[in-house]
Write an enzyme that holds these catalytic residues in place. Structure first.
Site, PDB file in Angstrom:
ATOM      1  N   SER A   1      41.326  42.100  40.581  1.00  0.00           N
ATOM      2  CA  SER A   1      42.181  41.971  39.398  1.00  0.00           C
ATOM      3  C   SER A   1      41.515  42.659  38.214  1.00  0.00           C
ATOM      4  O   SER A   1      40.409  42.278  37.800  1.00  0.00           O
ATOM      5  CB  SER A   1      42.396  40.494  39.069  1.00  0.00           C
TER       6      SER A   1
ATOM      7  N   HIS B   1      45.150  44.676  41.524  1.00  0.00           N
ATOM      8  CA  HIS B   1      46.003  43.622  40.974  1.00  0.00           C
ATOM      9  C   HIS B   1      46.070  43.775  39.455  1.00  0.00           C
ATOM     10  O   HIS B   1      45.037  43.762  38.769  1.00  0.00           O
ATOM     11  CB  HIS B   1      45.409  42.267  41.376  1.00  0.00           C
TER      12      HIS B   1
ATOM     13  N   ASP C   1      47.535  42.262  36.019  1.00  0.00           N
ATOM     14  CA  ASP C   1      48.118  41.070  35.408  1.00  0.00           C
ATOM     15  C   ASP C   1      48.827  41.425  34.112  1.00  0.00           C
ATOM     16  O   ASP C   1      48.185  41.809  33.132  1.00  0.00           O
ATOM     17  CB  ASP C   1      47.011  40.045  35.112  1.00  0.00           C
TER      18      ASP C   1
ATOM     19  N   MET D   1      50.872  40.061  31.023  1.00  0.00           N
ATOM     20  CA  MET D   1      51.109  38.794  30.306  1.00  0.00           C
ATOM     21  C   MET D   1      51.751  39.093  28.956  1.00  0.00           C
ATOM     22  O   MET D   1      51.354  40.045  28.276  1.00  0.00           O
ATOM     23  CB  MET D   1      49.776  38.069  30.071  1.00  0.00           C
TER      24      MET D   1
ATOM     25  N   HIS E   1      51.394  41.672  38.847  1.00  0.00           N
ATOM     26  CA  HIS E   1      51.680  40.238  38.735  1.00  0.00           C
ATOM     27  C   HIS E   1      52.245  40.000  37.345  1.00  0.00           C
ATOM     28  O   HIS E   1      51.502  40.028  36.364  1.00  0.00           O
ATOM     29  CB  HIS E   1      50.371  39.464  38.989  1.00  0.00           C
TER      30      HIS E   1
ATOM     31  N   MET F   1      53.434  37.907  34.518  1.00  0.00           N
ATOM     32  CA  MET F   1      53.458  36.574  33.901  1.00  0.00           C
ATOM     33  C   MET F   1      54.212  36.717  32.587  1.00  0.00           C
ATOM     34  O   MET F   1      53.642  36.670  31.490  1.00  0.00           O
ATOM     35  CB  MET F   1      52.021  36.066  33.702  1.00  0.00           C
TER      36      MET F   1
ATOM     37  N   MET G   1      49.557  30.343  43.016  1.00  0.00           N
ATOM     38  CA  MET G   1      48.530  30.358  41.967  1.00  0.00           C
ATOM     39  C   MET G   1      47.537  29.216  42.211  1.00  0.00           C
ATOM     40  O   MET G   1      47.942  28.069  42.412  1.00  0.00           O
ATOM     41  CB  MET G   1      49.160  30.183  40.579  1.00  0.00           C
TER      42      MET G   1
ATOM     43  N   ASP H   1      45.664  33.539  44.071  1.00  0.00           N
ATOM     44  CA  ASP H   1      45.184  34.178  42.849  1.00  0.00           C
ATOM     45  C   ASP H   1      44.653  33.107  41.900  1.00  0.00           C
ATOM     46  O   ASP H   1      45.391  32.189  41.520  1.00  0.00           O
ATOM     47  CB  ASP H   1      46.349  34.941  42.201  1.00  0.00           C
TER      48      ASP H   1
HETATM   49  O1  LIG Z   1      46.696  35.981  37.362  1.00  0.00           O
HETATM   50  C1  LIG Z   1      45.577  35.780  36.948  1.00  0.00           C
HETATM   51  C2  LIG Z   1      45.361  34.787  35.845  1.00  0.00           C
HETATM   52  O2  LIG Z   1      46.570  34.276  35.439  1.00  0.00           O
HETATM   53  C3  LIG Z   1      44.411  36.588  37.476  1.00  0.00           C
HETATM   54  O3  LIG Z   1      44.873  37.464  38.484  1.00  0.00           O
HETATM   55  C4  LIG Z   1      43.287  35.727  38.015  1.00  0.00           C
HETATM   56  O4  LIG Z   1      42.904  34.743  37.154  1.00  0.00           O
HETATM   57  C5  LIG Z   1      42.100  36.570  38.453  1.00  0.00           C
HETATM   58  O5  LIG Z   1      40.914  36.214  37.841  1.00  0.00           O
HETATM   59  P1  LIG Z   1      39.769  35.312  38.528  1.00  0.00           P
HETATM   60  O6  LIG Z   1      39.605  35.798  39.954  1.00  0.00           O
HETATM   61  O7  LIG Z   1      38.593  35.542  37.671  1.00  0.00           O
HETATM   62  O8  LIG Z   1      40.269  33.881  38.510  1.00  0.00           O
HETATM   63 FE   LIG Z   2      47.135  37.570  38.767  1.00  0.00          FE
END
Ligand SMILES: O=C(CO)[C@H](O)[C@H](O)COP(=O)(O)O
Ligand SMILES: [Fe+2]
Length: 228
Positions: free
Chosen positions: A8, A31, A33, A35, A64, A66, A135, A173
């Site tokens: 990520s 990946h 993210d 947001m 992903h 969000m 999640m 994740d």
């Molecule tokens: O979607 C996510 C947070 O909302 C990230 O993909 C996820 O937190 C990855 O970070 P880590 O592996 O450090 O937890």
């Molecule tokens: Fe994510």
């Protein structure tokens, strides 16, 4: 049973995204993210950055989302070059229509569930999807502690996939690391997102290899995989 490791970039240096993508050599997907500071209390990046990243790296992008109003925005991430687009069940007004639109535009369609959202109401939707994301932290930030209480949900999701004979990937994740990846694989996950465990490591490519080895050996002895 193939396992996939998706670093990520939330934990990478945002000023050097193309180089950071290369540093995680051997990754299956990158990946990304997205947001919006509404669906989650954090703000990251949007369509233009995904477009640039898609041009800058050969690794396919696993976006992903969000974000609120996923129905409106998700198709734009396919157009931006994402190979897989994950929308949140909690943010989609018409998840079946949205999954079909993502697929029709040429990407893999995936749906994510926050920790408090159960999988069971979505059983009939599973054939419309290429991946389900469970999640294992509350979405919004990298570096949070893995929620063990999500393991039964991973197990139940794998059982539904097996029951319906689907070729659906099961992604986890949040807090996935050397100390949690084996439990996720044993419960039924086959796609592992890792942010801090990869980009917080001295050698991200070596971290990807090590996580893959651990996930492979845990899968080899997992009851769900042996039954295949
Ligand atoms: O979607 C996510 C947070 O909302 C990230 O993909 C996820 O937190 C990855 O970070 P880590 O592996 O450090 O937890
Ligand atoms: Fe994510």
């Amino acid at each position: 049973m193939a396992v996939q490791i998706n670093p990520s970039i939330l934990s990478a240096d945002f000023a050097r995204l193309a180089e950071e993508a290369k540093a995680a050599e051997g990754a299956d997907w990158l990946h990304v993210d997205v947001m919006d500071n509404h669906f989650v209390p954090n703000l990251t990046l949007g369509v233009p950055v995904v477009e640039s990243l898609a041009r800058a790296t050969e690794i396919p992008l696993d976006c992903h989302l969000m974000i609120e109003d996923a129905d409106r925005w998700a198709p734009q991430y396919v157009e931006a070059g994402a190979g897989s687009v994950t929308f949140h069940a909690e943010a989609a007004a018409a998840p079946v229509r949205l999954a079909r639109e993502i697929r029709a535009k040429g990407a893999r369609a995936s749906m994510a569930l926050k920790p408090a959202t159960p999988i069971e109401p979505y059983e009939d939707l599973l054939p419309e999807l290429d991946m389900v994301l469970i999640m294992t932290v509350e979405p919004g930030f990298g570096g949070q502690a893995f929620l063990d209480i999500m393991l039964p949900k991973i197990r139940r999701t794998r059982e539904l996939i097996t029951k319906h004979g689907l070729e659906l990937w099961l992604q986890v994740d949040g807090g996935v690391s050397a100390s949690t990846i084996e439990r996720c694989a044993d419960a039924g996950a086959d796609v592992f997102v890792a942010g801090s465990a990869v980009y917080g490591a001295e050698d991200p490519a070596e971290a990807v290899r090590a996580l893959r080895d651990q996930a492979r050996s845990a899968t080899a002895t997992a009851a769900w995989a042996c039954a295949h």
